[in-house]
Scaffold this motif. Structure first.
Motif, mmCIF file in Angstrom:
data_model
loop_
_atom_site.group_PDB
_atom_site.id
_atom_site.type_symbol
_atom_site.label_atom_id
_atom_site.label_comp_id
_atom_site.label_asym_id
_atom_site.label_seq_id
_atom_site.Cartn_x
_atom_site.Cartn_y
_atom_site.Cartn_z
ATOM 1 N N LEU A 251 0.817 -1.228 0.000
ATOM 2 C CA LEU A 251 0.000 0.000 0.000
ATOM 3 C C LEU A 251 0.847 1.272 0.000
ATOM 4 O O LEU A 251 0.629 2.157 -0.820
ATOM 5 N N LEU A 252 1.796 1.370 0.932
ATOM 6 C CA LEU A 252 2.613 2.588 0.953
ATOM 7 C C LEU A 252 3.394 2.701 -0.359
ATOM 8 O O LEU A 252 3.407 3.759 -1.006
ATOM 9 N N GLY A 253 4.018 1.594 -0.764
ATOM 10 C CA GLY A 253 4.764 1.592 -2.033
ATOM 11 C C GLY A 253 3.868 1.907 -3.213
ATOM 12 O O GLY A 253 4.223 2.688 -4.096
ATOM 13 N N GLY A 254 2.678 1.306 -3.241
ATOM 14 C CA GLY A 254 1.753 1.520 -4.365
ATOM 15 C C GLY A 254 1.268 2.957 -4.425
ATOM 16 O O GLY A 254 1.208 3.558 -5.503
ATOM 17 N N LEU A 255 0.921 3.525 -3.283
ATOM 18 C CA LEU A 255 0.421 4.911 -3.262
ATOM 19 C C LEU A 255 1.509 5.888 -3.708
ATOM 20 O O LEU A 255 1.258 6.818 -4.485
ATOM 21 N N LEU A 256 2.741 5.663 -3.217
ATOM 22 C CA LEU A 256 3.832 6.590 -3.548
ATOM 23 C C LEU A 256 4.174 6.528 -5.034
ATOM 24 O O LEU A 256 4.366 7.557 -5.693
ATOM 25 N N SER A 257 4.221 5.302 -5.539
ATOM 26 C CA SER A 257 4.563 5.144 -6.951
ATOM 27 C C SER A 257 3.479 5.761 -7.845
ATOM 28 O O SER A 257 3.768 6.500 -8.796
ATOM 29 N N SER A 258 2.224 5.488 -7.521
ATOM 30 C CA SER A 258 1.131 6.043 -8.345
ATOM 31 C C SER A 258 1.064 7.556 -8.200
ATOM 32 O O SER A 258 0.716 8.261 -9.154
ATOM 33 N N TYR A 259 1.393 8.054 -7.016
ATOM 34 C CA TYR A 259 1.439 9.515 -6.855
ATOM 35 C C TYR A 259 2.498 10.110 -7.796
ATOM 36 O O TYR A 259 2.241 11.093 -8.494
ATOM 37 N N GLU A 260 3.662 9.482 -7.816
ATOM 38 C CA GLU A 260 4.732 10.030 -8.662
ATOM 39 C C GLU A 260 4.377 9.951 -10.153
ATOM 40 O O GLU A 260 4.848 10.753 -10.942
ATOM 41 N N MET A 261 3.543 8.984 -10.507
ATOM 42 C CA MET A 261 3.165 8.862 -11.921
ATOM 43 C C MET A 261 1.985 9.754 -12.300
ATOM 44 O O MET A 261 1.828 10.123 -13.456
ATOM 45 N N SER A 262 1.112 10.048 -11.304
ATOM 46 C CA SER A 262 -0.129 10.757 -11.650
ATOM 47 C C SER A 262 -0.188 12.191 -11.118
ATOM 48 O O SER A 262 -1.000 12.985 -11.566
ATOM 49 N N GLU B 54 -1.440 12.269 0.113
ATOM 50 C CA GLU B 54 -2.123 12.503 1.404
ATOM 51 C C GLU B 54 -2.405 11.162 2.107
ATOM 52 O O GLU B 54 -2.169 11.012 3.311
ATOM 53 N N LEU B 55 -2.875 10.185 1.332
ATOM 54 C CA LEU B 55 -3.156 8.862 1.895
ATOM 55 C C LEU B 55 -1.860 8.183 2.359
ATOM 56 O O LEU B 55 -1.808 7.557 3.433
ATOM 57 N N ALA B 56 -0.810 8.310 1.556
ATOM 58 C CA ALA B 56 0.476 7.698 1.925
ATOM 59 C C ALA B 56 1.006 8.329 3.210
ATOM 60 O O ALA B 56 1.529 7.638 4.101
ATOM 61 N N HIS B 57 0.866 9.636 3.315
ATOM 62 C CA HIS B 57 1.335 10.369 4.483
ATOM 63 C C HIS B 57 0.586 9.905 5.742
ATOM 64 O O HIS B 57 1.185 9.612 6.783
ATOM 65 N N PHE C 116 9.791 4.272 3.066
ATOM 66 C CA PHE C 116 9.804 5.309 4.104
ATOM 67 C C PHE C 116 10.696 6.492 3.723
ATOM 68 O O PHE C 116 10.374 7.632 4.065
ATOM 69 N N CYS C 117 11.804 6.232 3.029
ATOM 70 C CA CYS C 117 12.651 7.366 2.626
ATOM 71 C C CYS C 117 12.008 8.148 1.492
ATOM 72 O O CYS C 117 12.180 9.374 1.405
ATOM 73 N N THR C 118 11.259 7.470 0.632
ATOM 74 C CA THR C 118 10.526 8.204 -0.410
ATOM 75 C C THR C 118 9.458 9.081 0.248
ATOM 76 O O THR C 118 9.254 10.240 -0.141
ATOM 77 N N LEU C 119 8.801 8.539 1.265
ATOM 78 C CA LEU C 119 7.789 9.340 1.974
ATOM 79 C C LEU C 119 8.446 10.569 2.613
ATOM 80 O O LEU C 119 7.901 11.677 2.554
ATOM 81 N N SER C 120 9.614 10.381 3.189
ATOM 82 C CA SER C 120 10.320 11.527 3.775
ATOM 83 C C SER C 120 10.656 12.573 2.713
ATOM 84 O O SER C 120 10.469 13.768 2.921
ATOM 85 N N ARG C 121 11.140 12.097 1.582
ATOM 86 C CA ARG C 121 11.489 13.039 0.502
ATOM 87 C C ARG C 121 10.268 13.823 0.046
ATOM 88 O O ARG C 121 10.323 15.037 -0.149
ATOM 89 N N LEU C 122 9.136 13.135 -0.085
ATOM 90 C CA LEU C 122 7.947 13.799 -0.640
ATOM 91 C C LEU C 122 7.208 14.661 0.379
ATOM 92 O O LEU C 122 6.464 15.566 0.006
ATOM 93 N N THR C 123 7.398 14.383 1.678
ATOM 94 C CA THR C 123 6.690 15.176 2.697
ATOM 95 C C THR C 123 7.613 16.182 3.375
ATOM 96 O O THR C 123 7.150 17.053 4.103
ATOM 97 N N GLY C 124 8.915 16.008 3.194
ATOM 98 C CA GLY C 124 9.869 16.893 3.868
ATOM 99 C C GLY C 124 10.079 16.540 5.332
ATOM 100 O O GLY C 124 10.760 17.275 6.063
#
Ligand code: DMJ
Length: 467
Positions: free
Chosen positions: A134-145, A152-155, A200-208
């Motif tokens: 889920l976290l991986g899927g949400l982050l990847s789809s966010y980066e594509m779309s 927001e959901l991933a966060h 988790f590091c992608t989430l950190s990068r995208l949320t600051g």
């Protein structure tokens, strides 16, 4: 009838039967599998076929299980892992829908996720599975779309998972209640403790917010620093005490993505600590797990403390390893090990969960629609350009369709020998198996391979730097 004539007649019949089997095999195999070449036309045809078969599974999910975690493909019923839906299949499938340019289906799935997915639920979930799917899927789809709701959901999910790291060792607990944050389960393994860093590091990068990355990195480091004096890890450890509960060392389930994430952390983040961990780990694995048998290369099980061989098993989960070897630059070993995996696949024309490469016996006959062998085929094709890997993939795809396609989707097999179907279609079939088959035959432009790193559920995440 004289005995010699009977024998002659039998031999004659057998020869005809063998010739027929040979002819049928040739007819059943795609044209490209019979020759050394693999034309663009043949590849495009196969990419189209993969897409159609993916759609067959997807539309049946839409029809019979929409809004739930999974479709049971034999009974046409829906399944929710925890009694309440977390949309496992739509979230896992979304980036594959996007990559395949199935725009209508992708938009419909995204709308479902945007409006219906909520993590405010009083359920205790498995941190590892929820992170990679889920976290991986949400982050990847966010980066594509660029759909902000997906981030927001991933966060929100990342915040709800964070309590798992509050153990005395920093190794994550196994489960967490998404609403209350209550944690449970200390019986874990390196894959669960050491493969969270990409997400988790992608989430950190995208949320600051650096907290997610710091916790996941500590969990990886805490796992690594418990390796044995000969550099290996076991497949069981206790998150609270940090003590090993199993000395069984291998590259299979329980350890697999722990190794994968050391190398991929370096590729995704350029983190030198990860590179150092990888170098130490792969040297030990190559020294002790690798098993040369009659000119073939396999990787078996050993005791993490002594390096003594304990089992000669290889299986569907292990089959990711040639891909990792190739991705980390060891093409020679990767090629040989992939040949062994393909040999395992061809014993029955679909790989088993566990195969004993010393005795040739199938020790666990299940097939769960797993992607790992396809993943390795894709990496080897992408990194060598050798058409052999597309031919290999064409054979596997034909077998996969023949054995697992059912009227309402794709079904796991209870037995690869009898091809007895099971009422299961895991979400990773959408996230990984079909995606890797598709990418193997699609033009290279279908995905910018050099700019992403796949998480262990095949969700591509954007790389920070081109190391
Ligand atoms: C997936 O959930 C992931 O690839 C994981 O790393 C291992 N197992 C399944 C697929 O087989």
């Amino acid at each position: 009838m004289p005995v010699d004539r009977t024998l002659g007649a039998l031999l004659h019949d057998a020869a005809i039967a063998l010739a027929c089997i040979f002819c049928l095999t040739l007819v059943a195999m795609p044209a490209a599998a019979q020759t050394g070449k693999f034309s663009k036309v043949e590849a495009a045809k196969l990419a189209g076929q993969v897409k159609r078969e993916f759609l067959h599974a997807w539309t049946n999910y839409e029809t019979y299980a929409w809004g739930h975690d999974e479709l049971r493909p034999l009974s046409r019923t829906a399944k929710d892992w925890y009694g309440q839906p977390l949309l496992m299949t739509p979230v896992d499938a979304l980036d594959t829908l996007i990559i395949m340019h199935l725009d209508g289906e992708a938009n419909k799935a995204r709308k479902l996720i945007d409006t219906k997915l909520s993590f405010d639920r009083d359920i205790s979930v498995k941190n590892f599975e929820i992170t990679i799917r889920l976290l991986g899927g949400l982050l990847s789809s966010y980066e594509m779309s660029n759909d902000p709701r997906l981030l927001e959901l991933a966060h929100d999910l990342g915040d709800r998972l964070l309590p798992v790291f509050a153990s005395p060792t920093g190794l994550p607990y196994v489960n967490v209640n998404l609403r209350t944050g209550a944690v449970s389960g200390t019986d874990t393994n390196p894959a669960e403790t050491g493969s969270l860093i990409l997400e988790f590091c992608t989430l950190s990068r995208l949320t600051g917010n650096p907290v997610y990355c710091a916790k996941a990195k500590r969990a990886l480091v805490e796992t690594f620093r418990r390796r044995s004096p000969i550099g290996l890890v076991g497949d069981g450890l206790d998150a609270a005490t940090g003590k090993w509960t199993s000395p069984d060392s291998h590259v299979s389930g329980g350890i697999d993505s722990y190794l994968e994430y050391q190398w991929k952390c370096w590729k995704l983040l350029g983190d030198r600590d990860c590179l150092d961990m990888w170098k130490a780990s792969i040297a030990a694995v190559n020294k002790y797990d690798a098993d040369e048998r009659g000119g073939e290369l396999w990787y078996g099980h050993v005791d993490m403390n002594t390096g003594r061989r304990t089992a000669t098993e290889w299986g569907a989960l292990d089959a990711f390893f040639p891909g990792l070897l190739a991705f980390s630059g060891d093409i020679a070993r990767a090629r040989r090990l992939q040949d062994s995996s393909f040999e395992m696949w061809n014993v029955t024309g679909v790989e088993p969960e566990i195969y004993n490469y010393a005795t040739g016996k199938i020790e666990d006959p299940h097939y769960e629609l797993r992607p790992e062998i396809v993943e390795s085929t894709y990496y080897l094709w992408r990194l060598t350009g050798d058409p052999k890997y597309r031919r290999m993939g064409a054979k596997m795809f034909a077998d996969f369709v023949a054995a697992c396609r059912v009227p309402y989707g794709y079904a796991a097999l209870d037995d690869v020998v009898t091809k007895q179907k099971a009422d299961r279609m895991e979400s990773f079939a959408f996230a990984e198996t079909f995606k890797y088959f598709y990418l193997l035959f699609a033009p290279r432009t279908a995905l910018d391979f050099d700019r992403v790193v796949f998480n262990t559920e095949a969700h591509p995440l954007k790389r920070l730097a081109p190391q």
